[in-house]
Design a protein around this motif. Sequence first.
Motif, PDB file in Angstrom:
ATOM      1  N   PHE A 105       0.836  -1.189   0.000  1.00  0.00           N
ATOM      2  CA  PHE A 105       0.000   0.000   0.000  1.00  0.00           C
ATOM      3  C   PHE A 105       0.876   1.246   0.000  1.00  0.00           C
ATOM      4  N   ASP A 106       0.229   2.364  -0.309  1.00  0.00           N
ATOM      5  CA  ASP A 106       0.900   3.665  -0.275  1.00  0.00           C
ATOM      6  C   ASP A 106       0.898   4.138   1.173  1.00  0.00           C
ATOM      7  N   ASP A 108       1.815   6.961   2.627  1.00  0.00           N
ATOM      8  CA  ASP A 108       1.243   8.300   2.859  1.00  0.00           C
ATOM      9  C   ASP A 108      -0.277   8.249   2.834  1.00  0.00           C
ATOM     10  N   GLU A 109      -0.816   7.453   1.913  1.00  0.00           N
ATOM     11  CA  GLU A 109      -2.273   7.326   1.837  1.00  0.00           C
ATOM     12  C   GLU A 109      -2.821   6.641   3.083  1.00  0.00           C
ATOM     13  N   LYS A 142      -2.523  -4.217  -8.758  1.00  0.00           N
ATOM     14  CA  LYS A 142      -2.833  -2.947  -8.111  1.00  0.00           C
ATOM     15  C   LYS A 142      -4.040  -2.275  -8.756  1.00  0.00           C
ATOM     16  N   GLU A 146      -7.897  -1.208  -6.798  1.00  0.00           N
ATOM     17  CA  GLU A 146      -8.638   0.051  -6.775  1.00  0.00           C
ATOM     18  C   GLU A 146     -10.087  -0.167  -7.195  1.00  0.00           C
TER      19      GLU A 146
END
Length: 469
Positions: A105-106, A108-109, A142, A146
């Motif tokens: 996962f990101d 920051d997100e 990925k 989403e």
Amino acid sequence: MAYRALLVEDDNAIATVIRTALEDEGFEVDSHDTIEGRDKALADNDYGVMLTDVILLDGDGIETLGEVRKAYPEMPVIILSAQNTLDTAVRATDRGAFEYFPKPFDLDELVRATRQAVESRKGGLAPEGESGEGLPLIGRSKAMQEVYRLITRVLHNDLTVLVLGESGTGKELVAEAIHELGARKSGPFVPVNTAAIPRELIESELFGHEKGAFTGATARNIGKFEQAHGGTLFLDEIGDMPAEAQTRLLRALQSGRIRRVGGSEEIAVDVRIIAATNRDLLPLIAAGSFREDLYYRLNVVPIKLPPLRDRVDDVVPLALHFLSRAATEGLPKRSLGEDAGALLRKQPWRGNVRELQNLVYRAALLARDDVIDAETLRPLLDAAPEALDSAGAASIEDSVTHWLERTDFAEGNLYHEALGELERPVFVHALKRTGGNQLKAAELLGINRNTLRKRLSDLAIDPDRFSRI
């Protein structure tokens, strides 16, 4: 303000990275790697948010999430999972997760979502749902993660969804998943391919008609809107809908009421709308063939399905799924060799998942051995599309033939549908060249002005749009 966060993660490296990132944002973080440790920490402390992995040392974090949500309804929960399937995303959402993050996962997100979670302090339980096991939406790429996340966001509301994607990417499967896993699953799911209905009949198909409304209307007909009452109406290929039907559709979406063709009574309908298209609607709006206000009414939650060439890691899992399904449908049971899987990953898949499915079924039928190898697949792979990759290498006839072979047309309507699609860019080009001047456009095309006017009307092209281009 400092918030306390409970992190439940049995991978020490991942736990350290998340804990450090949250502490840098001012969180106080307690870490545990088991359900037992989680439950003890929850009993002894008050947390603003919990982040938890799915597979822990002593059990499944999602399976016990419902109990946690009941005991601590004010505490939002964020699920982290390497089990990146639609099933996992749906299970997390249905058990009340605030957010779902597939691994990797990101970071920051994740930090932003954690802060949003503690600031929202959402309470209550999400409705219980089915696990979604066996749904044909497959992929751990990925891009598909989403898609799964967006699907879970719309399951328990009635927001209008616009599914975008090339032919063969599975747009109807997304609509079916939203319906079957959502609040309207007990109601009907009514799919309509608007491109397959003759122009003069589409309003009758959608809204119904009264007896005697037109020649041949010998009895009352209940349209798709009424058939879908209490459920979901899936409008496929919405970009091909005629202009007059677009106007009535917009009115129905705005008012929640329809009127049968030839009728005077307005009928209230309770329908969730999911639309889909393989066309870019913005150029159609610019050309005057698609209503801008209808576009914004439909495009509340867009879900973009990636083409198969952009999710190469999903090709082999999809092929294995289709082999398994082929065996249940009476074809020989086969497995896939490593060399065959490598070959499949290299293909351009212009027909997307549908093309892959057709190939796998043919291979299952024609293979001489139980294991499908690359030698079996090569004769079945269509090499013609490769020629289209080189600029100028293919003639217009080759390009049109390639398009025709990969497009589904309504029975008995191929000629008119194909010509309509091929005519449109010709007329649009002529109008652009002449600034919307119909007389000059007719001269450029080599047809008379009356013929031009009729074709523009039939194709729902507004020439005035081009006077501003």
